[in-house]
Design an enzyme around this catalytic site. Structure first.
Site, PDB file in Angstrom:
ATOM      1  N   PRO A 177       0.837  -1.087   0.005  1.00 15.40           N
ATOM      2  CG  PRO A 177       0.174  -1.007   2.228  1.00 15.40           C
ATOM      3  CD  PRO A 177       0.865  -1.814   1.425  1.00 15.40           C
ATOM      4  CE  LYS A 182       8.752  -3.657   2.949  1.00 12.32           C
ATOM      5  NZ  LYS A 182       7.478  -3.671   3.572  1.00 12.32           N
ATOM      6  CD  GLU A 224       0.345  -3.661  -5.988  1.00 10.26           C
ATOM      7  OE1 GLU A 224      -0.343  -4.960  -6.224  1.00 10.26           O
ATOM      8  OE2 GLU A 224       1.368  -3.699  -5.257  1.00 10.26           O
ATOM      9  CB  CYS A 229       6.075 -10.473   5.730  1.00 16.28           C
ATOM     10  SG  CYS A 229       4.523 -10.947   4.807  1.00 16.28           S
TER      11      CYS A 229
END
Length: 450
Positions: free
Chosen positions: A128, A131, A149, A247
């Site tokens: 979103p 970073k 994106e 992650c």
């Protein structure tokens, strides 16, 4: 949940519907092998309340002193843990882009990327926007930041966050990584790939990460990550840095993905990075374990492309700024950074000097939106207001005053100013209003009002 914490269960424990999340047996079996004697400490960490953090925005000037902001995040100079009871997402400073709510471990990949002012940088899987806006803060408005994106819905969220944080030197694209690689080979000094993954590091944060997990999902993510890594490799210039992050804890998506990438791309090598806060591994890799630091699970690898190929030159040209902008800017004593003007749809934008030709790419935001020309007058963009630090005409609101709530709601507010006026809150730009000497007509975007 119990006292704000998850209750975790393995298949060997009694439970009833609604008791808590069940960690997949296959995941637990692998983690026991992966962690060894640290396994119990990891499981205990899942029962602790997660740490929450935010990152101050240097583009807004000096950071305010806020009562809910606590200890610093060790690996991010502008990151701080905060008291979740304060709900800083509802504070007007959040709307003004003074800070970004970002999980502490998620700040690590940009620390490892180490972006510098004046560089060309690509955030390939950017939504979103945490970073991307972290990179922008380190670039200090100099150079080019391309934020991409693939998901159209998430790309719009990314674009809104770039706007909220007042970033002027960023482009937002909605492309496949492969399409960007074909169009901009060797263009960037640094490329960040925070790849879509199985999300094992987010189990404490998001229950959906647990329910969506499967061994098939891990394998599917690893295949997709390989494709994205190959595209990212093409974007990096000779001598440039590539940071790959996830992650998740799955070796197939982490160390094995990096090793396979290095086999496919012999022109890339691991690069040393000083990161004493994280567990270092082979091939420039790092792991962030939730039982060893205040943050969720993360993985990152730092790689460098060898060679001496020249960096592609910029060939794009701009347009002359219209008289409507000149008159508006003169009245408010505004000046723009280095760049050039382009008309994009109905709007006038100011794009970074290093912007490549964008024809044929799906572009949501080619730079800083200045406004729309209507009958020889400029209707200023909300993005312009959030980028500015001040103007010749300013109406400042107190952060906790009723006028601020009224403005964010879209109401007319009292004000003696005439003409266009930059509305600020506690000294930080928030939006536009237009005064007649008695009241200020509200120009806060309807889609953002609350």
């Amino acid at each position: 949940m119990e006292n704000g914490r998850h209750l975790w269960y393995t298949d060997g424990e009694k439970r009833t519907k609604g008791d808590g999340c069940v960690l997949p047996a296959a995941f637990l079996s692998r983690m026991k092998i992966q962690l060894g004697e640290d396994y119990d400490a990891y499981m205990q960490s899942l029962e602790r309340p997660r740490a929450v953090a935010l990152r101050m925005n240097p583009g807004k000037g000096p950071a305010p002193v806020l009562p809910f902001v606590g200890e610093p995040v060790p690996w991010e100079p502008l990151g701080y843990y905060y008291d979740p009871a304060a709900r800083p997402g509802l504070h007007p400073f959040h709307e003004a882009g003074v800070y970004y709510l970002q999980e502490a471990s998620a700040m690590a990949p940009v620390t490892l990327l180490d972006p510098r002012p004046g560089e060309r940088i690509c955030d390939l899987c950017a939504a979103p926007g945490g970073k991307s806006t972290q990179i922008a803060g380190r670039m200090a408005g100099q150079g080019l930041l391309l934020c991409n994106e693939f998901s159209p819905k998430r790309a719009k969220i990314l674009s809104r966050n770039i706007e909220r944080m007042g970033v002027a030197n960023a482009l937002v694209t909605n492309e496949t990584p492969a399409a960007l690689a074909r169009r901009l080979p060797g263009w960037f000094d640094r490329v960040l790939i925070d790849a879509p993954c199985s999300g094992e590091g987010m189990f404490r944060k998001e229950e959906a990460a647990v329910t969506d997990w499967s061994e098939e999902t891990v394998a599917m993510c690893a295949r997709r990550q390989a494709e994205i890594l190959d595209a990212g490799a093409a974007l990096v210039r000779s001598g440039g840095r590539l940071v790959y992050s996830t992650c998740t804890f799955a070796p197939e998506e982490d160390e094995q993905a990096v090793a396979a990438f290095l086999d496919r791309h012999p022109d890339f090598v691991p690069e040393h990075a000083e990161a004493p806060w994280f567990d270092a591994g082979e091939n420039g890799t790092f792991r962030l374990w939730p039982h060893r630091l205040r943050g969720e699970g993360h993985f990152a690898a730092v790689l460098r492309r060898t060679g001496d190929e020249p960096v592609p030159a910029v060939s794009g040209r701009g347009e002359p700024l219209p008289g409507a902008w000149t008159a508006f800017a003169s009245a408010l004593d505004l000046s723009l950074p280095a760049g050039r003007a382009v008309t994009f749809g109905q709007s006038l934008y100011w794009v970074p000097p290093e912007t490549p030709p964008l024809e044929g790419l799906k572009v949501l935001r080619p730079g800083l939106e200045l406004g729309t020309v209507k009958k020889d007058r400029l209707e200023p963009a909300h993005a312009l207001a959030l980028w500015l630090r001040t103007a010749a005409t300013v109406h400042d609101l107190p952060p906790d005053g009723p006028e601020t709530a009224a403005y964010l709601h879209g109401d007319v507010i009292p004000g003696a100013e005439t003409g266009w006026c930059l509305v600020t809150v506690g000294g930080y730009s928030l939006g536009w209003a237009k005064g007649d000497g008695k009241v200020l007509k509200n120009h806060y975007p309807k889609g953002l009002r609350r």
